[in-house]
Each structure stands twice: as structure tokens, then as C-alpha cells.
Design an enzyme around this catalytic site. Sequence first.
Site, PDB file in Angstrom:
ATOM      1  N   CYS A  71      54.035  49.542  32.215  1.00  0.00           N
ATOM      2  CA  CYS A  71      53.094  48.991  31.252  1.00  0.00           C
ATOM      3  C   CYS A  71      51.778  49.764  31.315  1.00  0.00           C
ATOM      4  CB  CYS A  71      52.851  47.523  31.579  1.00  0.00           C
ATOM      5  SG  CYS A  71      51.536  46.799  30.610  1.00  0.00           S
ATOM      6  N   CYS A  77      45.359  44.259  33.447  1.00  0.00           N
ATOM      7  CA  CYS A  77      45.842  42.907  33.187  1.00  0.00           C
ATOM      8  C   CYS A  77      45.920  42.081  34.469  1.00  0.00           C
ATOM      9  CB  CYS A  77      47.207  42.991  32.498  1.00  0.00           C
ATOM     10  SG  CYS A  77      48.159  41.482  32.548  1.00  0.00           S
ATOM     11  N   GLN A 326      62.217  26.667  32.964  1.00  0.00           N
ATOM     12  CA  GLN A 326      62.124  27.905  33.740  1.00  0.00           C
ATOM     13  C   GLN A 326      61.984  29.099  32.807  1.00  0.00           C
ATOM     14  OE1 GLN A 326      61.784  28.397  36.841  1.00  0.00           O
ATOM     15  NE2 GLN A 326      62.557  26.584  37.906  1.00  0.00           N
ATOM     16  N   TYR A 355      61.106  15.581  40.303  1.00  0.00           N
ATOM     17  CA  TYR A 355      60.399  16.583  39.490  1.00  0.00           C
ATOM     18  C   TYR A 355      61.428  17.242  38.564  1.00  0.00           C
ATOM     19  CZ  TYR A 355      57.153  16.123  43.448  1.00  0.00           C
ATOM     20  OH  TYR A 355      56.344  15.645  44.438  1.00  0.00           O
ATOM     21  N   GLU A 376      60.152  12.420  36.465  1.00  0.00           N
ATOM     22  CA  GLU A 376      59.302  13.478  35.921  1.00  0.00           C
ATOM     23  C   GLU A 376      58.076  12.824  35.301  1.00  0.00           C
ATOM     24  OE1 GLU A 376      59.056  16.913  35.324  1.00  0.00           O
ATOM     25  OE2 GLU A 376      57.362  16.331  34.061  1.00  0.00           O
ATOM     26  N   ASP A 429      62.120  19.811  43.168  1.00  0.00           N
ATOM     27  CA  ASP A 429      61.681  21.078  42.560  1.00  0.00           C
ATOM     28  C   ASP A 429      60.248  20.876  42.079  1.00  0.00           C
ATOM     29  OD1 ASP A 429      61.427  23.471  41.280  1.00  0.00           O
ATOM     30  OD2 ASP A 429      62.888  23.062  39.703  1.00  0.00           O
ATOM     31  N   CYS A 456      58.508  27.028  44.067  1.00  0.00           N
ATOM     32  CA  CYS A 456      57.921  28.244  43.500  1.00  0.00           C
ATOM     33  C   CYS A 456      56.698  28.672  44.315  1.00  0.00           C
ATOM     34  CB  CYS A 456      57.566  28.043  42.032  1.00  0.00           C
ATOM     35  SG  CYS A 456      56.471  26.657  41.768  1.00  0.00           S
TER      36      CYS A 456
HETATM   37  N1  SAH Z   1      63.367  20.838  37.831  1.00  0.00           N
HETATM   38  C1  SAH Z   1      62.793  21.214  36.578  1.00  0.00           C
HETATM   39  C2  SAH Z   1      61.259  21.224  36.567  1.00  0.00           C
HETATM   40  C3  SAH Z   1      60.583  21.850  37.727  1.00  0.00           C
HETATM   41  S1  SAH Z   1      58.864  22.217  37.506  1.00  0.00           S
HETATM   42  C4  SAH Z   1      63.315  22.554  36.142  1.00  0.00           C
HETATM   43  O1  SAH Z   1      63.811  23.315  36.949  1.00  0.00           O
HETATM   44  O2  SAH Z   1      63.238  22.844  34.956  1.00  0.00           O
HETATM   45  C5  SAH Z   1      58.054  20.863  38.182  1.00  0.00           C
HETATM   46  C6  SAH Z   1      58.042  19.661  37.293  1.00  0.00           C
HETATM   47  O3  SAH Z   1      57.344  18.624  37.981  1.00  0.00           O
HETATM   48  C7  SAH Z   1      57.323  19.833  35.965  1.00  0.00           C
HETATM   49  O4  SAH Z   1      58.177  19.425  34.942  1.00  0.00           O
HETATM   50  C8  SAH Z   1      56.098  18.908  36.071  1.00  0.00           C
HETATM   51  O5  SAH Z   1      55.760  18.322  34.843  1.00  0.00           O
HETATM   52  C9  SAH Z   1      56.580  17.885  37.048  1.00  0.00           C
HETATM   53  N2  SAH Z   1      55.563  17.172  37.840  1.00  0.00           N
HETATM   54  C10 SAH Z   1      54.372  17.629  38.275  1.00  0.00           C
HETATM   55  N3  SAH Z   1      53.778  16.717  39.070  1.00  0.00           N
HETATM   56  C11 SAH Z   1      54.616  15.651  39.140  1.00  0.00           C
HETATM   57  C12 SAH Z   1      54.583  14.398  39.824  1.00  0.00           C
HETATM   58  N4  SAH Z   1      53.561  14.065  40.589  1.00  0.00           N
HETATM   59  N5  SAH Z   1      55.632  13.566  39.682  1.00  0.00           N
HETATM   60  C13 SAH Z   1      56.697  13.907  38.912  1.00  0.00           C
HETATM   61  N6  SAH Z   1      56.783  15.077  38.242  1.00  0.00           N
HETATM   62  C14 SAH Z   1      55.765  15.945  38.352  1.00  0.00           C
END
Ligand code: SAH
Length: 591
Positions: A71, A77, A326, A355, A376, A429, A456
Site C-alpha cells: 500500500c 495510515c 467478524q 457475547y 448479547e 467471545d 481478540c
Molecule cells: N460471537 C460473536 C460476537 C463477538 S464480538 C461473533 O463471533 O460474531 C463481541 C460481542 O459482545 C459484540 O457483539 C458486542 O456487542 C457484545 N458485547 C459487548 N459487551 C457486552 C456485554 N457486556 N454483554 C454482552 N455482550 C456484549
Amino acid sequence: MKKNDSFELEITDLSDDGAGIGRREGYVWFVKDTVPGDYVEAAVTKEKKNYGFARLVRVITPSPDRTDPACPIARQCGGCQLQAMNYAAQLRFKERKVLGNLRRIGGFEIGEDKTGQDKTGGTASAVTVEPVIGMEHPFRYRNKAQYPIGKNKDGRIIAGFYAGRTHSIIACTDCLLGCTENRSVLECIIGWMTEYGIEPYEEENGRGMVRHVLIRKGNASGQIMVCLVINAKKLPGAEALTEKLLLLNETFRKAGEPAVQITSISYNINQEATNVILGRELVNLYGPGYIEDSIRRLCVDPEDGSFTPAAEPPVRFRISPLAFYQVNPGQMERLYSTALEYAGLTGRETVWDVYCGIGTISLFLARHAKKVYGVEVIPQAIDNARENAIRNGFENVEFFVGKAEEVLPAWYEKTGENRREKIDVVVVDPPRKGCDEKCLETIVKLAPERIVYVSCDSATLARDLRFLCQNGYALRKVRACDMFGQTVHVETVCLLSKLKVDHHIEIELRMDELDLTSAESKATYDEIKSYVLEKYGLKVSQLYIAQVKRKCGIIERKNYNVSKKEDAKVPQCPPEKEAAIMDALKHFQMI
Ligand code: SAH
């Protein structure tokens, strides 16, 4: 040394945020844009007591791992901290980063041979580090782009990226991590803004209209979503914009990809003085308000950790602009397939997906579990999750909206002491900040056999793993997955399993291993029960008989009730019944 003084330095290491590290006379220098193995000329930017920062002036001798960034604006950036490093070296860096955090923050002892000991909980157990999951093509992988809109010095409207750690926008409509259609979409929007006199948002004074453009593409479906984030309740010229954007579909079709089409156009209202990109409110302009995508399950080769598609239909998803999804679809399949393998499902398990977003992992697990619960915090994501469950025909999933740290404890309390549903597996997650401690405490109370932690951020991962391992779990497997090629970020999936020792001791003894006197094997539990009932008119349970037998020194399978933790809760045989059982044991000549 003074600011801008230059000096020569060998780069020997890389910090977690991707800056090269070199040591000179015991003093540590951080030099951005360098690669371990480089010999460089650097110039001082800032000095602290024990370390300083310098900028790269020139590379004198390049590292064997150095490569030309693809890039042209990679350095300005700052989004791709590792573009100057070849991909194999990037993967090595990411694995080292994860293991370093597990050692330093988590307290896990993991050797260079990638095997280790989890000693955080006082119980040594083997940890296996599986090979990092790399990408085949580490560019053009992102399915989502969020471009800030602003003006350049000449007053022309531009879309681009914030220069590293600043708020000034560098014009760039074709980030090499994103999909090729982004450029046409952005140019179309800039053309429409210019034509209709619609101004970009100005952070300094809160004036102007368009803040960001969010573009998402369903990798498998080819569907594209365009969402403008605006600083107003209504978008002027919305009809014209929609028309112009839909005209692009012709060009996408001509490009030989008939499936690639803009199918969703919306705007999002964000009138706050904040650097959070999206506001809460969405207004739909065209299409159903979501795009679709599907995720295949892959089989993981136990020998080399490679992936091949499994013989089952993919799970289909609807994704709304506000929901998390993702960003790297190819690696997402590999990550989720690894998580599914770690979950070790047979179809009989009850699972929590904490999550859960739009239910991606939940639905991935649902086909292989008896029941899946998901939680969530974003309501629209849960709407998507519920629709997704129905569309895929899963009836064994249930979703909750709310904070994991509130919903999970409330669910645990509500299911009650006696009715408590056994949870076999918990998958978490969380976002970068990791799990709330209240959430972790409740997971420990749920006492699943296995916990699969998808993360992550390996620093918060290490912190949370330490907590879990100090509370009855052992870390078994760790596998890093590169979801974000060219950047310093890395995803990790870990398997933990419940330690048996704290809860109950399982000793299974075969009858022929026991040194039984002839009398000891004489009476079965049922015979003892009948004897006590007949002679004393008392009903006694197997548990009570086992307790009395143990008191009398008769060896038992120990998993009835010898748990240290659970002792208090287990009913103890009342004296009257104890005397009756004793009598029975004497009768059968067992004591
Ligand atoms: N497992 C899913 C999302 C993971 S990202 C996937 O792989 O697509 C983390 C997620 O946690 C997000 O959707 C975010 O909105 C949610 N989140 C953040 N803080 C939270 C909390 N305190 N309780 C529940 N969900 C939460």
C-alpha cells in the site's frame, strides 16, 4: 541526545503494537516502521528515562523478513503496522505475542517447544499450543469498511483514513485490506455530496452532515450494504443517492461478478460529539435493512491442523448494520470450526454462547448440541440472531438481550437450586476488554466441563484465563488465528477443562483389583435397603448406605459425595438410619 539527532541501530525485536525495538548502550529505542533484523538510521523523537522513541530515517541493511509494503500510504495510515514484514514473519510475531501474554500476564509456563504447564491454579496440567492459523491471501480479506468523510486542503470532499493517532484524514478510497467495490461506492457518494452541496461533518465545530460511510459485503452472497452515518435526523437528497448507488450494480454486473450487488442502503443518525462511529438509530432507504452471508463448517485435521469443508450445509446469516460480524470471512470459518472442535459436542450438550452477536457461533454449535443459549448486549444483533435461528431451522436455541454480567447471574439464580440445568460447555467471545469478573464468576458456578474462550485481545485473554485457572479450570489448548493480516491484532481460541480434584475425586476400582474379604462383596445396595425396610420400617438411600460403609472403612467409588466443596450441601445420614444400616452390614457380615 537531542530531538532529531540521528543514530544507527540494529532492530532486534517488535513491541506488541508493532514498533521495532533496538538496544543501544543499555537504552531501549522504539522505532516504528522497522522490522527485526533491520539495521537502520533513526532520529530521536522523544526520550524518557529508560527508553525513547525514534523515527525511521533510512534502512541501511534490510532484514531478511522485510518486504515492500503493497500500500502506498501504509506508513502514513498506521492501520497496517506490519506491512513491511513478510507474512510468515507476521505469523511468528502474532504467535509470540499470544504466548508472551499468556506467560507474563497469565502466569502460564509455556516453553519454546510450544508445550507447557498451567500452574496458575496450583495444579500442573499440560497445555498444547497448536499451529497458528494463517491466511492464504493476507490482503483484500475485510468484508467491512468504515471510511471517515472530510475535506482536503483544497476544500475537496475526500474519504479515507485517519493518519495514525490523529484526526486528519488521508484520502484513500481503496484500502488494500478491503474489497474492490468500496472505491466505486465511495466515489459515488462523494459525487452525490458534491452535486447536492452536502457537507462532510466537521469534528471541531459539530457542523456538516456526513460523518462516515460504512460498507459491508457478504462474502458468500455477494450482497453489499451501504450505510451513511450522518449528523442530522434526515438525509437530504436520499432518493438521488439511492438511485446513483443502485446504478453501480450495473457496473458490478459487468465486472463479471453477477452475484455482487448493493442490496441494502440506509443511514444511521449520530449527532453526538463522539468518536464512536455509529449512533443508535437507523433509517432504511432501500432493501430489507440487512445483508446475508453464510458460514461453512470445516473439519480440522488432527495431524497438521489443516481445514477441509465438512459435509453439512452452511449456516446462513442476516446481518444488520449495527450488529457485530467478524470482518474476515475466510478465517472466521476456520476460527469457528476450531471453537466447535474444542467444544467437543456430541449432540447431547447444553451450551452457553456468551457475547453471541448475531448468533454466529451459537448457530454453528446448535447443529451439534442439545440446547444453546446466547447472550448479547445489542438488541438488533439479538433480533438478527433469532431470525437467523428460525431461517436455519434451529429450534434448540434461545437468546437473551443484555449484559452478560447481568443476564448470566440472573439466569443462574432463576434456574434455582433443584431445577438447575446442567451446562456442559460455555463459549465466550468477548470484546477487547475481555470478560467482566461477574461473568467469569458465574461461568465458574455453572461448572461446565469445558470452556472455549475466543479472544481478540491476548492480554485480557491471559488475565481471564488466569482467573478461570485459579477457580477450578485448566488450560488445555491454545491456537492463534490471524483474522487481521498486516496489522498487529491477533485472534486466539483456547480450550479449558474442569479440574476434577476440587469437585470430587473419581476413583473407579474394578472389583478384581480390590482386596475384598469374601464378606465385603456380599450384599448389594438393594439387599441392604430391603433388610432395613423390613426390620426397621425405614427407607434408606444409596447415599446413606455409602456414607455408613465409608465410616466403617469399606472402600467405595468415591464420587458419591466426598466433594470438599459440596460436603456441606450433601444430606448426612441421620443417626437412627445409620444404626439400622450398621445392623444390616453386620447381618451381611460386611463388618
Ligand atoms: N460471537 C460473536 C460476537 C463477538 S464480538 C461473533 O463471533 O460474531 C463481541 C460481542 O459482545 C459484540 O457483539 C458486542 O456487542 C457484545 N458485547 C459487548 N459487551 C457486552 C456485554 N457486556 N454483554 C454482552 N455482550 C456484549
